[in-house]
Scaffold this active site. Structure first.
Site, PDB file in Angstrom:
ATOM      1  N   ASP A 166       5.804   2.609   7.161  1.00 24.02           N
ATOM      2  CA  ASP A 166       4.469   2.080   6.862  1.00 24.02           C
ATOM      3  C   ASP A 166       3.701   2.983   5.899  1.00 24.02           C
ATOM      4  O   ASP A 166       3.018   3.922   6.329  1.00 24.02           O
ATOM      5  CB  ASP A 166       3.667   1.904   8.170  1.00 24.02           C
ATOM      6  CG  ASP A 166       2.274   1.369   7.918  1.00 24.02           C
ATOM      7  OD1 ASP A 166       1.394   1.636   8.772  1.00 24.02           O
ATOM      8  OD2 ASP A 166       2.059   0.732   6.866  1.00 24.02           O
ATOM      9  N   GLU A 210      -5.370   1.528   2.246  1.00 25.79           N
ATOM     10  CA  GLU A 210      -5.180   0.309   3.047  1.00 25.79           C
ATOM     11  C   GLU A 210      -5.491   0.614   4.501  1.00 25.79           C
ATOM     12  O   GLU A 210      -6.066  -0.185   5.223  1.00 25.79           O
ATOM     13  CB  GLU A 210      -3.738  -0.196   2.907  1.00 25.79           C
ATOM     14  CG  GLU A 210      -3.456  -1.523   3.608  1.00 25.79           C
ATOM     15  CD  GLU A 210      -3.077  -1.393   5.080  1.00 25.79           C
ATOM     16  OE1 GLU A 210      -2.831  -0.256   5.538  1.00 25.79           O
ATOM     17  OE2 GLU A 210      -3.064  -2.414   5.780  1.00 25.79           O
ATOM     18  N   GLU A 211      -5.084   1.784   4.940  1.00 25.89           N
ATOM     19  CA  GLU A 211      -5.251   2.134   6.359  1.00 25.89           C
ATOM     20  C   GLU A 211      -6.712   2.296   6.762  1.00 25.89           C
ATOM     21  O   GLU A 211      -7.024   2.303   7.947  1.00 25.89           O
ATOM     22  CB  GLU A 211      -4.478   3.420   6.677  1.00 25.89           C
ATOM     23  CG  GLU A 211      -2.982   3.325   6.414  1.00 25.89           C
ATOM     24  CD  GLU A 211      -2.231   2.450   7.409  1.00 25.89           C
ATOM     25  OE1 GLU A 211      -0.989   2.418   7.348  1.00 25.89           O
ATOM     26  OE2 GLU A 211      -2.880   1.792   8.258  1.00 25.89           O
ATOM     27  N   HIS A 229       0.837  -1.210   0.000  1.00 22.53           N
ATOM     28  CA  HIS A 229       0.000   0.000   0.000  1.00 22.53           C
ATOM     29  C   HIS A 229       0.866   1.251   0.000  1.00 22.53           C
ATOM     30  O   HIS A 229       1.944   1.300   0.606  1.00 22.53           O
ATOM     31  CB  HIS A 229      -0.997  -0.027   1.158  1.00 22.53           C
ATOM     32  CG  HIS A 229      -0.430   0.196   2.525  1.00 22.53           C
ATOM     33  ND1 HIS A 229      -0.327   1.442   3.099  1.00 22.53           N
ATOM     34  CD2 HIS A 229       0.050  -0.697   3.431  1.00 22.53           C
ATOM     35  CE1 HIS A 229       0.177   1.313   4.314  1.00 22.53           C
ATOM     36  NE2 HIS A 229       0.415   0.041   4.536  1.00 22.53           N
ATOM     37  N   ASP A 232       4.502  -4.895   3.251  1.00 22.97           N
ATOM     38  CA  ASP A 232       3.946  -3.826   4.075  1.00 22.97           C
ATOM     39  C   ASP A 232       4.789  -3.719   5.341  1.00 22.97           C
ATOM     40  O   ASP A 232       4.700  -4.555   6.235  1.00 22.97           O
ATOM     41  CB  ASP A 232       2.488  -4.163   4.429  1.00 22.97           C
ATOM     42  CG  ASP A 232       1.805  -3.074   5.232  1.00 22.97           C
ATOM     43  OD1 ASP A 232       0.602  -3.241   5.525  1.00 22.97           O
ATOM     44  OD2 ASP A 232       2.461  -2.072   5.595  1.00 22.97           O
ATOM     45  N   HIS A 244       2.324   4.382  12.874  1.00 15.58           N
ATOM     46  CA  HIS A 244       1.112   5.235  12.829  1.00 15.58           C
ATOM     47  C   HIS A 244       1.287   6.539  13.583  1.00 15.58           C
ATOM     48  O   HIS A 244       0.300   7.135  14.037  1.00 15.58           O
ATOM     49  CB  HIS A 244      -0.118   4.458  13.317  1.00 15.58           C
ATOM     50  CG  HIS A 244      -0.586   3.440  12.328  1.00 15.58           C
ATOM     51  ND1 HIS A 244      -1.748   2.718  12.482  1.00 15.58           N
ATOM     52  CD2 HIS A 244      -0.042   3.018  11.161  1.00 15.58           C
ATOM     53  CE1 HIS A 244      -1.908   1.897  11.453  1.00 15.58           C
ATOM     54  NE2 HIS A 244      -0.875   2.060  10.643  1.00 15.58           N
TER      55      HIS A 244
HETATM   56  N1  DTR Z   1      -1.871  -3.342   9.284  1.00 11.50           N
HETATM   57  C1  DTR Z   1      -0.658  -2.838   8.647  1.00 11.50           C
HETATM   58  C2  DTR Z   1       0.601  -3.125   9.430  1.00 11.50           C
HETATM   59  C3  DTR Z   1       0.658  -4.470   9.955  1.00 11.50           C
HETATM   60  C4  DTR Z   1       0.400  -4.842  11.248  1.00 11.50           C
HETATM   61  N2  DTR Z   1       0.596  -6.182  11.365  1.00 11.50           N
HETATM   62  C5  DTR Z   1       0.954  -6.660  10.152  1.00 11.50           C
HETATM   63  C6  DTR Z   1       1.244  -7.945   9.757  1.00 11.50           C
HETATM   64  C7  DTR Z   1       1.555  -8.157   8.407  1.00 11.50           C
HETATM   65  C8  DTR Z   1       1.587  -7.092   7.510  1.00 11.50           C
HETATM   66  C9  DTR Z   1       1.288  -5.790   7.911  1.00 11.50           C
HETATM   67  C10 DTR Z   1       0.970  -5.622   9.249  1.00 11.50           C
HETATM   68  C11 DTR Z   1      -0.745  -1.351   8.487  1.00 11.50           C
HETATM   69  O1  DTR Z   1      -0.878  -0.672   9.492  1.00 11.50           O
HETATM   70  O2  DTR Z   1      -0.631  -0.884   7.352  1.00 11.50           O
HETATM   71 ZN    ZN Z   2      -0.468   1.243   8.877  1.00 10.44          ZN
HETATM   72 ZN    ZN Z   3       1.001  -0.856   6.278  1.00 14.32          ZN
END
Ligand code: DTR
Ligand code: ZN
Ligand code: ZN
Ligand code: ZN
Length: 282
Positions: free
Chosen positions: A97, A131-132, A85, A160, A252
């Site tokens: 991220d 994605e977020e 993303h 990611d 974040h």
């Molecule tokens: N949710 C994703 C970051 C994230 C958190 N745990 C995992 C495990 C595998 C891949 C990504 C992630 C984000 O905040 O974009």
């Molecule tokens: Zn994120």
């Molecule tokens: Zn992410």
């Protein structure tokens, strides 16, 4: 497969940082910094001869965008896809991220062209929006495919967070994933083994953009250097870094800037992305 230059990947991260700095400090869905990110990545790929298209969708009252890039050639009935993303949270620039995953697959795509790689299979890359907000862009993309188009995609590899400052080296577990995912997991693990890096499997479930592909029955895989979780002392003795501290303390947050990236982890993951792509698409 080429060794991916971490300096090249870092140059892309610097660009994402500049874009965020010039657009209110973030690259979030619905904000100008996101579309500026899309346009910059698109420009790089167009210059390298990729066939690109921007797919738009609406989410949370704002227009979102996916960037899809196809490398000309290869067997259209055997598509290998890499994605990550491109959006950040609104709190900051989102360099780890997920500038790291976005920049790494961009550099790999540029090296495919630069090295004159002629894969047997057809290569496609995706940079996802929103994605977020809940994996919105990648889900929109997969839902937009006909069943024939879905059946042509033989692998989807997701990246990611690949440069966390206190990194772990995680490979997505294939358990619960479509048949064929195990081979991708093994290839990714082998890539790290070739670098002398030990890995752990992580059950990512629905936490990133591979989820929509898995739901469509497409084999998936990916790598991850950790987010809000805490590195154990056993992991610190294996990987270095700091036990009892989050893999990414700026996850974040506004401090997720270019100084929030571990260059060794970024480089290792980029090299593994390349070695896995070369092996899978040959
Ligand atoms: N949710 C994703 C970051 C994230 C958190 N745990 C995992 C495990 C595998 C891949 C990504 C992630 C984000 O905040 O974009
Ligand atoms: Zn994120
Ligand atoms: Zn992410
Ligand atoms: Zn490298």
């Amino acid at each position: 497969a080429p060794n991916i230059s971490v300096a090249n990947v870092q140059a892309h991260l610097n660009q994402f940082q500049s874009i965020a700095n010039a657009n209110g400090g973030n690259r979030a869905h619905g904000r100008p910094g996101y579309l500026a990110s899309i346009n910059w990545v698109k420009g790089k790929l167009d210059a390298a001869g990729y066939t690109t298209r921007v797919q738009s969708f609406t989410s949370n009252g704002a227009t979102g965008y996916n960037l899809i890039a196809d490398y000309p050639g290869g067997d259209a009935n055997n598509v290998v896809m890499l994605g990550g993303h491109l959006d950040s949270v609104s709190a900051g620039p989102g360099i780890n991220d997920n500038g790291t995953g976005s920049a790494s697959i961009l550099e790999v795509a540029l090296q495919v062209k630069a090295t004159g790689f002629q894969p047997t299979k057809h290569l496609r890359f995706g940079w996802w929006g929103a994605e977020e907000l809940g994996l919105v862009g990648s889900t929109y993309y997969v839902n937009s495919l006909s069943s024939t188009e879905k059946s042509r995609i033989k692998a989807y590899l997701n990246f990611d967070m690949t440069g966390s400052p206190n990194p772990g080296y995680f490979v997505y577990s294939s358990s619960g994933q479509p048949t064929g995912s195990a081979a991708l997991t093994q290839r990714l693990q082998a890539g790290f083994t070739a670098l002398g890096v030990s890995t752990e499997l992580t059950n990512v479930g629905g936490r990133s953009d591979h989820a929509a592909f898995a739901r469509a029955g497409i084999p998936t895989g990916g790598t991850f250097t950790g987010a809000e979780g805490t590195k154990t002392s056993a992991q610190a003795s294996k990987w270095g870094g700091t036990a009892g501290q989050a893999f990414d303390r700026c996850y974040h947050r506004s401090c997720d800037t270019t100084s929030n990236v571990n260059a060794t982890a970024l480089d290792r993951n980029a090299d593994v992305i390349a070695s896995t792509l070369w092996a899978t698409a040959a």
